[in-house]
Design an enzyme around this catalytic site. Structure first.
Site, PDB file in Angstrom:
ATOM      1  N   ASP A   1       1.978  23.247  71.864  1.00 27.53           N
ATOM      2  CA  ASP A   1       3.035  22.807  72.705  1.00 27.53           C
ATOM      3  C   ASP A   1       3.890  24.104  73.000  1.00 27.53           C
ATOM      4  OD1 ASP A   1       4.458  20.228  73.881  1.00 27.53           O
ATOM      5  OD2 ASP A   1       6.117  21.533  73.017  1.00 27.53           O
TER       6      ASP A   1
ATOM      7  N   HIS B   1      10.968  25.492  88.686  1.00 26.33           N
ATOM      8  CA  HIS B   1       9.440  25.173  88.685  1.00 26.33           C
ATOM      9  C   HIS B   1       8.462  25.937  88.775  1.00 26.33           C
ATOM     10  CE1 HIS B   1      10.506  20.938  87.153  1.00 26.33           C
ATOM     11  NE2 HIS B   1      11.625  21.036  88.178  1.00 26.33           N
TER      12      HIS B   1
ATOM     13  N   ASP C   1       5.557  26.991  86.502  1.00 23.22           N
ATOM     14  CA  ASP C   1       4.288  26.677  87.007  1.00 23.22           C
ATOM     15  C   ASP C   1       3.604  28.073  86.580  1.00 23.22           C
ATOM     16  OD1 ASP C   1       4.533  24.382  87.947  1.00 23.22           O
ATOM     17  OD2 ASP C   1       4.471  24.983  89.950  1.00 23.22           O
TER      18      ASP C   1
ATOM     19  N   GLU D   1       3.472  20.308  79.107  1.00 20.98           N
ATOM     20  CA  GLU D   1       3.299  21.772  78.415  1.00 20.98           C
ATOM     21  C   GLU D   1       2.492  21.598  77.167  1.00 20.98           C
ATOM     22  OE1 GLU D   1       7.340  20.120  76.926  1.00 20.98           O
ATOM     23  OE2 GLU D   1       5.898  19.961  78.823  1.00 20.98           O
TER      24      GLU D   1
END
Length: 297
Positions: free
Chosen positions: A175, A188, A192, A218
């Site tokens: 994570d 974002h 990405d 994630e």
């Protein structure tokens, strides 16, 4: 088609080229790989297609990262081209920012905001489209690594094989630490980019008989058949250091990323693969709450 005699030679050549371009443009489409209409196919012909947030666009993308009239797709001599309309956040072709316009070739990826499209053209477009739809069922559209469905199918097979032949099997759950801050602080598109880069780092480390997949958001997961605990720890630590030492730079911004990892080994008390996955996830939770950027098993 006849051309009036008063047109000069250059105009005649241009007309012929435009006719040829319209003919080539008929066998082309866009397939949405990521976004609200994932899998949707848009046939491209000999006219322009506008893309943006405004309801008047041919392709409507309702996202704050998309401009009202973000971009357009036009017929071109070689098929089609993508044109950026001076959008705020840019249009990306194969992860490269489009400066003005750029030609599209079959297999190219176009990203506008959080939506990703694949451009397909040629005589075998029907076959290519169905292959792309199948790929969507097993591959994450953003990172191009296996998705959760492919992960669970692989884990189910390997778990059964490990029990049948009494062999080692490890699961690694990862994570990204404080990933929400990346999206909040830089947008974002940066998020990405980070996810794609992390996937690339893993693909360079994973072996052919192993699987690295995007679990969701994630979170990523690796399944390592016939790897003992020392091997699982070595893999997890190597990956943690790879991510922590990587330079994540996008459009002039740089972020430092760390990853928390939990791992688990299959044992005789586990009767289903979900038990192994749950154990790795519990250890990931412990790693997050122990201070992050560490491996716990």
């Amino acid at each position: 088609m006849t051309t009036p005699d008063h047109l000069d030679a250059q105009t005649r050549i241009t007309s012929v080229r435009e006719i040829a371009a319209r003919g080539r443009s008929r066998n082309a489409c866009l397939v949405q790989l990521r976004g609200p209409q994932m899998g949707h196919r848009l046939e491209l012909g000999g006219r322009n297609f506008s893309v943006g947030r405004d309801p008047g666009n041919d392709i409507i993308l309702d996202s704050d990262s998309v401009s009202r009239r973000h971009a357009r797709i036009e017929p071109a001599e070689a098929g089609h081209r993508i044109v950026d309309n001076f959008s705020t956040n840019g249009t990306y072709l194969n992860e490269v920012l489009v400066q003005g316009d750029a030609p599209l070739r079959s297999g190219d990826y176009v990203q506008i905001g959080e939506a990703i499209f694949k451009y397909l053209s040629g005589d075998n477009i029907e076959v290519a489209y169905h292959e792309e739809i199948y790929r969507l069922t097993i591959e994450d559209g953003l990172t191009k690594v296996p998705n959760k469905r492919a992960l669970m199918d692989f884990l189910d097979r390997e778990f059964s094989r490990a029990r049948r032949h009494t062999r080692s099997l490890a699961v690694i759950m990862c994570d990204l630490d404080h990933f929400k801050r990346v999206n909040d602080d830089f947008g974002h598109l940066m998020g990405d980019y980070v996810l794609r880069e992390v996937a690339k780092l893993a693909k360079a480390r994973i072996r052919q008989e192993e699987l690295f997949a995007r679990y969701g958001g994630e979170e990523f997961c690796a399944v390592l058949p016939e790897v003992d605990e020392s091997g699982a720890v070595a893999f997890a630590e190597d990956f943690r250091k790879l991510v922590g030492g990587h330079h994540f730079e996008f459009e002039g911004n740089r972020v430092d990323i760390t990853v928390s990892i939990g791992y688990a080994m299959a044992d005789e008390t586990m009767t289903k693969p979900e038990a192994l996955l749950l154990k790795a996830d519990e250890n990931l939770y412990r790693a997050k709450h122990a201070g992050r950027n560490r491996v716990i098993g």
